[in-house]
Enzyme design. Structure first.
Site, PDB file in Angstrom:
ATOM      1  N   MET A 141      43.128  32.317  51.081  1.00 27.37           N
ATOM      2  CA  MET A 141      42.709  32.267  49.019  1.00 27.37           C
ATOM      3  C   MET A 141      42.065  33.535  49.029  1.00 27.37           C
ATOM      4  O   MET A 141      41.314  33.945  50.169  1.00 27.37           O
ATOM      5  CB  MET A 141      42.172  31.104  49.117  1.00 27.37           C
ATOM      6  CG  MET A 141      42.446  30.870  47.284  1.00 27.37           C
ATOM      7  SD  MET A 141      41.389  29.303  46.785  1.00 27.37           S
ATOM      8  CE  MET A 141      40.257  28.992  47.421  1.00 27.37           C
ATOM      9  N   CYS A 142      41.942  34.045  48.093  1.00 23.81           N
ATOM     10  CA  CYS A 142      41.361  35.245  47.729  1.00 23.81           C
ATOM     11  C   CYS A 142      41.461  35.689  46.160  1.00 23.81           C
ATOM     12  O   CYS A 142      41.877  34.361  45.258  1.00 23.81           O
ATOM     13  CB  CYS A 142      42.200  36.318  47.407  1.00 23.81           C
ATOM     14  SG  CYS A 142      42.430  36.889  49.647  1.00 23.81           S
ATOM     15  N   GLY A 143      40.269  36.461  45.745  1.00 21.48           N
ATOM     16  CA  GLY A 143      40.244  36.118  44.008  1.00 21.48           C
ATOM     17  C   GLY A 143      40.911  37.529  43.588  1.00 21.48           C
ATOM     18  O   GLY A 143      40.528  38.441  43.803  1.00 21.48           O
TER      19      GLY A 143
END
Lengths: 225, 304
Positions: B1-3
């Site tokens: 996951m990343c933003g």
């Protein structure tokens, strides 16, 4: 009426209130949701929850009995595993809304993205607009009504859920076929559209469901194992 | 996951607030990735006879000494503006070949100094740590500009280091931030290396940036390069891409990585989640939508 302002209060405070019976029968206003996650998750009692704005992931998850309305858009995982009650979104819903939901009514007045109703297990879903790809994948029971179009692979590997589609699917998934609209289906669809407050002529819809060809092992496929 | 977040301003009156607006967005994405954070910001383009390069050194880097080495080694006046362990240098370069020579000289002669960006307007600042720490370290809130991208990383494919942080830039004024994971990046890295694209890490997202640089270098427009990327890059991705004058967003055909786009008369914003967009002025009146799978969304300002 109770108000929760999520600009100041933690989402957890709202959810804890919804898990207990103190607010049963009351109206609850949620303001400034700001796209936060898990808003109104795990509600257990008959309450009316109005959320004024957009919400993030997993809004109204596991809902039982409550009537929850999002006056905005919802992020991924809306009403995931809902058991009963109703969830209404005035705007659009992101991917996998109503996933694995067992009961209740989910209404998306706008569009729903990919994987709408994936593995649904008894929920009724009514979408006023269109839905994305892989919707109703492995859908087991319940009804999915789409007033617009559906993306690729609608109803792939579907079990006994019923799909009513007013527009066109980009493609049907494996083992999903068009089925005749009998009086029983017209009546069922009319009832669902009424409950959702969406006006369309049920005669404009086509019904899709399982060809039931994946239910039993086909000996011709033995080579694949 | 990343933003990931991106912000492209349509109203020049907001340019002085770009850093603050982007910082507010990126901080909201903190819990999508605690490993590292970075920002690419486009501002103060240099003239056609100059090149702007962002350098990144160790924490105890002596930029004054580096500046002397650059002046001596390149045989010309060079300005170096330090910002913590990064610095923005401007040197004379009349064409792309000369910019590449300068980059080559830096890579061969300055130990422990890496190039995070090269072009006329782009600057990239990135580091291990949370978005708020990185934003404070590089004073991102004080920065003005026309458009910017930000990333906060939860590593899945390669190590957690500053070099492996996003945004990645492999070509002039081009950068990319990525939420997802590519599965055929090793194969493409080899192929792109043989085509002359330089990589600093074994990171999958850097390959995507290199891929776009290669296509653009062959004369493709950004939209054409992205159309080819849909065919050639295998994996999960939401990409936000910045060029000197533009900004683009692309999701893979499966589209399991989230993305939200929003537009007003004043700005276009993209983010992994609406939470980030909610920080922007007048976001309550923005047109908000989820980008379709495998569809390119791009904005470009007219070049004066």
């Amino acid at each position: 009426m109770r108000e929760f302002d999520l600009q100041n209060a933690e989402v957890r405070l709202l959810n804890q209130a919804l898990h207990g019976s103190d607010l049963a029968g009351q109206s609850i206003e949620v303001v400034n949701p700001g796209g936060k996650h898990n808003v109104a998750a795990g509600a257990q009692f008959e309450t009316q929850v109005d959320i004024r704005g957009h919400v993030g992931y997993y809004c109204a998850g596991m809902n039982q009995n409550a009537r929850i309305t999002v006056h905005g858009n919802a992020g991924p995982g809306l009403a995931e595993n809902m058991m009963s009650g109703s969830v209404t979104v005035k705007g659009n819903a992101s991917q996998y809304c109503g996933a694995t939901a067992h009961g209740g009514l989910l209404i998306v007045e706008g569009d729903a993205a990919a994987r709408c109703g994936i593995s649904m297990k008894g929920v009724d879903i009514v979408v006023g607009g269109s839905i994305g790809h892989m919707s109703a994948f492995m859908a087991q029971s319940g009804r999915l009504v789409i007033c617009g179009d559906a993306g690729e692979s609608l109803g792939d590997s579907i079990y006994e859920a019923r799909i009513y589609l007013r527009g066109e699917p980009t493609s049907l998934g494996t083992d999903c076929i068009e089925k005749p609209m009998e009086t029983e289906h017209i009546e069922e669809l009319k009832d669902l559209l009424n409950k959702a407050g969406i006006k369309h002529d049920p005669a404009e819809f086509k019904r899709y469901g399982s060809a039931r060809k994946l239910y039993n092992f086909q000996v011709d496929n033995v080579g694949a194992y | 996951m990343c933003g990931i977040v991106g912000l492209y301003l349509k109203n020049p009156a907001l340019e002085q607030h770009l850093g603050t607006m982007l910082a507010d967005m990126l901080v909201q994405m903190t819990d999508r990735g605690p490993d590292s954070a970075g920002v690419a910001i486009y501002h103060d383009p240099v003239d056609a006879k100059s090149v702007k390069i962002t350098l990144q050194g160790p924490d105890d880097v002596d930029w004054i000494a580096i500046e002397s080495k650059l002046v001596e080694g390149l045989g010309q006046h060079v300005s170096v503006t330090p910002l913590a362990n990064h610095a923005v240098m401007i040197a004379g370069a009349s064409d792309a070949a000369q910019s590449d020579d300068i980059a080559g000289w830096i890579e061969s002669n300055l130990d422990n100094v890496k190039i995070t960006s090269l072009g006329s307007a782009i600057e990239i600042f990135k580091e291990k740590g949370l978005p708020d720490q990185v934003i404070k370290k590089f004073k991102i809130r004080n920065m003005h500009g026309t458009h910017a991208l930000g990333h906060t990383r939860m590593a899945t494919e390669s190590a957690v280091t500053t070099e492996h942080s996003h945004p990645f830039s492999t070509g002039r004024d081009l950068c990319l931030v990525h939420n997802g994971s590519l599965s055929n990046h090793n194969q493409w890295r080899d192929r792109l290396r043989s085509e002359g694209i330089r990589f600093q890490t074994d990171n999958d997202s850097e390959v995507a940036a290199g891929y776009l640089t290669w296509r653009l270098g062959q004369g493709a427009t950004l939209n054409q390069a992205l159309e080819n990327a849909i065919k050639d890059l295998d994996g999960f991705y939401t990409f936000a891409v910045g060029t000197r004058d533009g900004f683009a967003v692309l999701r893979d055909p499966i589209a399991c990585k989230p993305a939200v786009l929003a537009e007003t008369d004043d700005w276009v914003a993209m983010s992994s989640e609406y939470r980030a967009i909610a920080q922007l002025p007048n976001s309550e009146n923005a047109r908000i939508w989820e980008p379709d799978p495998a569809r390119i969304y791009s904005w470009e300002r007219e070049v004066k």
